[in-house]
Design a protein around this motif. Structure first.
Motif, short mmCIF file in Angstrom:
data_model
loop_
_atom_site.label_atom_id
_atom_site.label_comp_id
_atom_site.label_asym_id
_atom_site.label_seq_id
_atom_site.Cartn_x
_atom_site.Cartn_y
_atom_site.Cartn_z
N GLY A 104 0.62 -1.22 0.12
CA GLY A 104 -0.07 -0.14 -0.12
C GLY A 104 0.95 1.15 0.13
O GLY A 104 1.99 1.38 -0.64
N LEU A 105 0.20 2.24 0.71
CA LEU A 105 0.75 3.63 0.43
C LEU A 105 1.66 3.91 1.60
O LEU A 105 1.16 3.65 2.91
CB LEU A 105 -0.15 4.68 0.32
CG LEU A 105 0.35 6.13 -0.07
CD1 LEU A 105 1.26 6.44 -1.04
CD2 LEU A 105 -1.01 7.08 -0.04
N ASP A 106 2.89 4.36 1.67
CA ASP A 106 3.34 5.03 3.03
C ASP A 106 4.26 6.21 2.56
O ASP A 106 4.66 6.46 1.50
CB ASP A 106 4.40 3.92 3.67
CG ASP A 106 5.46 3.51 2.69
OD1 ASP A 106 5.44 3.59 1.67
OD2 ASP A 106 6.65 3.03 3.58
N PRO A 116 9.50 14.56 1.70
CA PRO A 116 9.01 13.36 1.98
C PRO A 116 8.79 12.57 0.65
O PRO A 116 8.55 12.84 -0.10
CB PRO A 116 7.60 13.71 2.57
CG PRO A 116 6.95 14.80 1.95
CD PRO A 116 8.61 15.67 1.81
N VAL A 117 9.36 11.17 0.77
CA VAL A 117 9.12 10.08 -0.28
C VAL A 117 7.65 9.58 -0.32
O VAL A 117 7.47 8.99 0.85
CB VAL A 117 10.39 9.07 -0.40
CG1 VAL A 117 10.25 8.00 -1.27
CG2 VAL A 117 11.70 9.98 -0.25
N VAL A 118 7.18 9.48 -1.23
CA VAL A 118 5.73 8.80 -1.31
C VAL A 118 6.03 7.65 -1.96
O VAL A 118 6.54 7.52 -3.09
CB VAL A 118 4.90 9.74 -2.14
CG1 VAL A 118 3.54 8.88 -2.22
CG2 VAL A 118 4.41 11.21 -1.49
N GLU A 124 0.37 -4.90 -8.95
CA GLU A 124 0.93 -4.72 -10.20
C GLU A 124 2.19 -3.67 -10.31
O GLU A 124 3.00 -3.80 -11.10
CB GLU A 124 -0.04 -4.35 -11.26
CG GLU A 124 -1.02 -5.59 -11.30
CD GLU A 124 -0.69 -7.04 -11.89
OE1 GLU A 124 0.65 -7.24 -12.41
OE2 GLU A 124 -1.33 -8.03 -11.45
N LEU A 125 1.91 -2.63 -9.72
CA LEU A 125 2.77 -1.15 -9.89
C LEU A 125 3.29 -0.82 -8.69
O LEU A 125 2.63 -0.81 -7.53
CB LEU A 125 1.74 -0.20 -10.43
CG LEU A 125 2.59 1.11 -10.75
CD1 LEU A 125 3.65 0.82 -12.04
CD2 LEU A 125 1.57 2.38 -11.28
N ALA A 126 4.60 -0.33 -8.60
CA ALA A 126 5.32 0.29 -7.26
C ALA A 126 5.58 1.61 -7.85
O ALA A 126 6.25 1.80 -8.99
CB ALA A 126 6.46 -0.70 -7.18
N VAL A 127 5.29 2.41 -7.18
CA VAL A 127 5.90 3.93 -7.27
C VAL A 127 6.67 4.28 -6.11
O VAL A 127 6.31 4.32 -5.05
CB VAL A 127 4.55 4.65 -7.33
CG1 VAL A 127 4.95 6.08 -7.81
CG2 VAL A 127 3.65 4.10 -8.26
N SER A 128 7.76 5.12 -6.40
CA SER A 128 8.60 5.85 -5.35
C SER A 128 9.07 7.04 -5.77
O SER A 128 9.96 7.29 -6.65
CB SER A 128 9.93 4.93 -5.10
OG SER A 128 10.62 5.28 -3.96
N LEU A 129 8.53 8.29 -5.01
CA LEU A 129 8.75 9.55 -5.66
C LEU A 129 9.62 10.37 -4.71
O LEU A 129 8.87 10.62 -3.60
CB LEU A 129 7.34 10.24 -6.07
CG LEU A 129 6.43 9.44 -6.96
CD1 LEU A 129 5.13 10.35 -7.02
CD2 LEU A 129 7.21 9.28 -8.37
#
Length: 227
Positions: A104-106, A116-118, A124-129
């Motif tokens: 999930g989201l952290d 802050p890194v979201v 299916e998908l991983a996001v790291s911003l």
């Protein structure tokens, strides 16, 4: 008879004024971020990397030439810019296929600019911003769309500056990708640690980013083309 001597009128160039404003806004946001969270500071060289990226992004987007094109040209060039930004985000690991159990989201509280890194990991998908990289990649995507407008509106011969800008940005993105992969570690980052820039990888990637943004925004070869 009294003579009035007036000082010569002068002002800072518009891009410099925009850069100063961007620095002021970033400073205020960083102070607010540090006040409201438990995030700490890092070495000045490390903190400077996000500041340079965001400032250059703001100046380049604000002052880049915006070629006029029709509705269809605007749609095509916009799609090219979005595709470029998404592709670069995928190459740098900001977007990618999810691996492992969905979490999930952290949010990770790193120093200003780095955090802050979201992060999000689904089925299916991983996001790291990282904030500064998200701003930088979005700015490059927009500048690429403007160069695409140049080519669409003026043709390959008249818009050669735009073609060269696209090629230059692609080559400049290589060290950017290298430094980003080191920062993100694939789909995850840092877990409380800030990457060191002492080894030069991030600094080299930052220089490449500045060059790419300048080439795309200024399109220096346009002066040698006939419109």
């Amino acid at each position: 008879m009294t003579r009035t001597v007036r000082a010569p009128a002068w002002s800072l160039p518009a891009p410099v004024r925009t850069g100063i404003t961007a620095l002021g806004v970033q400073s205020a946001l960083a102070l607010l971020y540090l006040t409201l969270t438990d995030a700490g500071l890092a070495a000045p060289r490390t903190l400077a990397v996000p500041v340079v990226w965001v400032t250059v992004a703001v100046v380049a987007v604000r002052h880049a030439e915006r070629p006029a094109v029709g509705r269809s040209g605007a749609i095509v060039s916009g799609a090219i810019g979005v595709a470029y930004a998404v592709g670069l985000a995928w190459l740098t690991g900001a977007l990618g296929p999810a691996m492992g159990v969905p979490t999930g989201l952290d949010v990770v509280l790193l120093p200003p600019g780095w955090g802050p890194v979201v992060r999000y990991r689904g089925a299916e998908l991983a996001v790291s911003l990282l904030p500064y990289r998200a701003v930088g990649v979005a700015a490059l995507g927009y500048l690429v769309s403007l160069s695409a407008r140049d080519v669409i509106g003026n043709g390959l011969s008249a818009g050669i500056g735009g073609v060269v800008a696209l090629g230059s940005c692609a080559s400049c993105a290589l060290p950017l990708v290298t430094s980003a992969v080191g920062a993100l570690g694939g789909a995850g980052i840092g877990l409380g640690a800030v990457p060191s820039v002492a080894g030069g990888t991030y600094l080299f990637g930052t220089l490449a980013y500045v060059l790419a943004a300048w080439v795309l925004a200024a399109r220096p070869l346009d002066r040698y083309t006939t419109r």
